[in-house]
Design an enzyme around this catalytic site. Structure first.
Site, PDB file in Angstrom:
ATOM      1  N   ASP A   9      12.705   7.131 -22.496  1.00  0.00           N
ATOM      2  CA  ASP A   9      11.469   7.056 -22.898  1.00  0.00           C
ATOM      3  C   ASP A   9      12.161   6.100 -24.413  1.00  0.00           C
ATOM      4  O   ASP A   9      12.814   5.876 -24.783  1.00  0.00           O
ATOM      5  CB  ASP A   9      10.324   7.670 -23.789  1.00  0.00           C
ATOM      6  CG  ASP A   9       9.094   7.061 -24.580  1.00  0.00           C
ATOM      7  OD1 ASP A   9       8.443   6.533 -24.537  1.00  0.00           O
ATOM      8  OD2 ASP A   9       9.397   8.119 -25.282  1.00  0.00           O
ATOM      9  N   ASP A  11      10.181   4.225 -27.694  1.00  0.00           N
ATOM     10  CA  ASP A  11       9.981   5.532 -28.804  1.00  0.00           C
ATOM     11  C   ASP A  11       9.767   6.835 -29.167  1.00  0.00           C
ATOM     12  O   ASP A  11       9.202   7.302 -27.793  1.00  0.00           O
ATOM     13  CB  ASP A  11       8.656   4.594 -29.872  1.00  0.00           C
ATOM     14  CG  ASP A  11       8.047   3.237 -29.356  1.00  0.00           C
ATOM     15  OD1 ASP A  11       9.365   2.505 -30.292  1.00  0.00           O
ATOM     16  OD2 ASP A  11       6.734   2.247 -29.261  1.00  0.00           O
TER      17      ASP A  11
END
Length: 177
Positions: A9, A11
């Site tokens: 991922d 952020d």
């Protein structure tokens, strides 16, 4: 030959999640992320970033803005000796029924188009949200969840293999397994 991949991922996992990060002025690497990414690469994993970017659907920023930030991110990492061969994103809003929004696994197809066949059972998905966990489980990868304000461990309906405080902790655990 299929590659072992670390699906990451963006952020909250690689960079500080300031909410809808799309400008390089707002880009802030989380401490020890470069060291973590180097550990993965030294262990033979390809790095693949998979990121939901609903800010595009909400018109907070454009696909061009996001790509410009990704170019900046890739260059920042390259300067630290890190190769990022694949990035995929979902530009749709949270209520979308598209196949690319995590936890659905459609972004994996885009990653395969960039790097070739993937050995999913030997790969890992790491993120800070339950959607990241769902993405990894849908693909059949190992999963690690970074503690965050987005979820509570006692409320998880499905458990990741690792629960950690940082990407660096995840990397250290994964490469020494």
């Amino acid at each position: 030959m299929p590659r072992n991949v670390i699906f990451l991922d963006r952020d909250g996992t690689i960079n500080v999640d300031h909410g809808y990060v799309f400008k390089k002025e707002d880009w802030e690497l989380i401490p020890k992320v470069p060291e973590a990414l180097k550990l993965f690469q030294q262990a033979g994993y390809a790095l693949a970033i998979i990121t939901n970017q609903s800010g595009i659907a909400y018109h907070y920023y454009t696909t061009h803005d996001m790509r410009r930030l990704h170019d900046f991110m890739v260059e920042q990492l390259r300067q630290q000796g890190i190769t990022t061969p694949a990035i995929a994103f979902c530009p749709h809003d949270r209520d979308s029924t598209c196949d690319c929004r995590k936890p659905r696994a459609g972004m994996a197809r885009h990653i395969e188009e960039q790097i070739g066949a993937i050995n999913y059972p030997a790969s890992w998905t790491i993120g800070d949200k339950v959607a990241d966990l769902g993405f990894g489980q849908a693909l059949g990868t190992h999963t690690a969840l970074i503690r965050s304000s987005y979820w509570q461990e006692e409320r998880l309906t499905s458990a990741p293999e690792l629960v950690v405080d940082s990407l660096y902790e995840a990397a250290h655990n994964i490469v020494t397994l």
